[in-house]
Design an enzyme around this catalytic site. Structure first.
Site, PDB file in Angstrom:
ATOM      1  N   GLU A 259      -2.475  -2.773  -7.530  1.00 10.15           N
ATOM      2  CA  GLU A 259      -3.660  -3.047  -6.719  1.00 10.15           C
ATOM      3  C   GLU A 259      -4.117  -1.712  -6.142  1.00 10.15           C
ATOM      4  O   GLU A 259      -3.375  -0.726  -6.162  1.00 10.15           O
ATOM      5  CB  GLU A 259      -3.341  -4.049  -5.597  1.00 10.15           C
ATOM      6  CG  GLU A 259      -2.300  -3.600  -4.598  1.00 10.15           C
ATOM      7  CD  GLU A 259      -2.837  -2.712  -3.471  1.00 10.15           C
ATOM      8  OE1 GLU A 259      -4.028  -2.889  -3.101  1.00 10.15           O
ATOM      9  OE2 GLU A 259      -2.090  -1.860  -2.971  1.00 10.15           O
TER      10      GLU A 259
ATOM     11  N   SER B  93       0.839  -1.187   0.000  1.00  7.06           N
ATOM     12  CA  SER B  93       0.000   0.000   0.000  1.00  7.06           C
ATOM     13  C   SER B  93       0.881   1.247   0.000  1.00  7.06           C
ATOM     14  O   SER B  93       1.666   1.450  -0.921  1.00  7.06           O
ATOM     15  CB  SER B  93      -0.958  -0.023   1.200  1.00  7.06           C
ATOM     16  OG  SER B  93      -1.997   0.913   1.034  1.00  7.06           O
TER      17      SER B  93
ATOM     18  N   HIS C  90      -5.453  -5.367  -1.027  1.00  2.00           N
ATOM     19  CA  HIS C  90      -6.195  -5.187   0.219  1.00  2.00           C
ATOM     20  C   HIS C  90      -7.382  -6.158   0.311  1.00  2.00           C
ATOM     21  O   HIS C  90      -7.881  -6.650  -0.691  1.00  2.00           O
ATOM     22  CB  HIS C  90      -6.742  -3.765   0.314  1.00  2.00           C
ATOM     23  CG  HIS C  90      -5.701  -2.702   0.466  1.00  2.00           C
ATOM     24  ND1 HIS C  90      -4.864  -2.314  -0.558  1.00  2.00           N
ATOM     25  CD2 HIS C  90      -5.369  -1.932   1.542  1.00  2.00           C
ATOM     26  CE1 HIS C  90      -4.072  -1.336  -0.130  1.00  2.00           C
ATOM     27  NE2 HIS C  90      -4.346  -1.098   1.133  1.00  2.00           N
TER      28      HIS C  90
END
Length: 259
Positions: free
Chosen positions: A165, A75, A232
């Protein structure tokens, strides 16, 4: 889980600090990072969370010359992983300390296999065609990577396989980000794209995320594989940063070169 495997885990003395929406001021967070890097007792830095603030550490700062060690996270940690890769050190885009317990057994084992020097199995997804290619793998959160474009942290994208992502981004925002990638020319020299999970990104009545992705990258003429198990809110398969990988857009696979 790390301790159960025999590792010694020390928490930074500043890990409970808070400054606005950050875990401490930039100087204090840099100091914690440098302490972990310079202390020869440590073989890895395990990020506790993602969130926001990684890129702020890299402004007017360079990685110290230290022995190679693992940096593990995903992330927001994209900025640190990409920057570290430019020094020749491969980190791991994978579960942080606060998400590891939520991973399925195979994903946990995959992470330990890689950092302990064992090969990891190919990931399977949905192939969008384009044949097979080989290139340096750069996993990333799409939003964070987009904000690195045009900065000193942006790595050389020639011949790479991007792995994206994201979470909580509406299709129009994903469209906007990928349009920026197109308009900067950043996608012109890449060899393939691997797509992980785009969680909480659907808005009822709007174009779906898959439709948006196909519209914005489906015409690049390169291998693309979607629906891979990383990101996630689900299995987050460990992906090494800056190592050679093989992407098969026809068979729908992403294979990490273990040599």
């Amino acid at each position: 889980m790390w301790r159960d495997r025999g590792y010694q885990i020390d928490l930074s003395p500043s890990y409970k600090q808070q400054w606005a929406y950050l875990a401490g001021t930039d100087p204090k967070r840099r100091a914690s990072l440098e302490q972990g890097l310079r202390d020869q007792r440590y073989r890895a830095i395990l990020c506790g969370r993602g969130g926001y603030g990684g890129a702020r550490l890299l402004e007017t700062w360079k990685w110290p010359a230290v022995p190679e060690k693992w940096l593990i996270g995903f992330s927001d940690i994209t900025s640190l992983l990409w920057s570290l890769a430019q020094t020749g050190i491969s980190g791991v885009h994978g579960p942080v300390l606060t998400t590891l317990a939520q991973e399925p057994d195979w994903s946990v084992q995959r992470l330990f296999d890689w950092v302990e020097g064992r090969a990891i199995a190919p990931l399977k997804g949905a192939g969008w065609g384009g044949g097979r290619t080989t290139g340096k793998l750069l996993p990333a959160n799409l939003t964070v990577a987009t904000h690195l474009l045009g900065t000193a942290v942006q790595p050389d994208l020639s011949g790479v396989i991007l792995a994206f992502e994201d979470v909580g981004e509406a299709p129009y925002r994903i469209d906007r980000m990928l349009t920026q990638w197109r308009m900067t020319g950043a996608l012109q020299s890449i060899r393939g794209i691997a797509l992980g999970r785009f969680s909480d990104c659907e808005n009822p009545g709007e174009e779906t995320v898959t439709e948006t992705l196909r519209d914005r990258i489906g015409d690049l003429g390169i291998p693309i594989v979607a629906d891979l198990p990383f990101g996630h809110q689900g299995a987050n398969a460990a992906l090494p940063v800056g190592v050679m990988a093989h992407l098969d857009g026809n068979q729908g696979s992403l294979e990490i070169d273990s040599t």
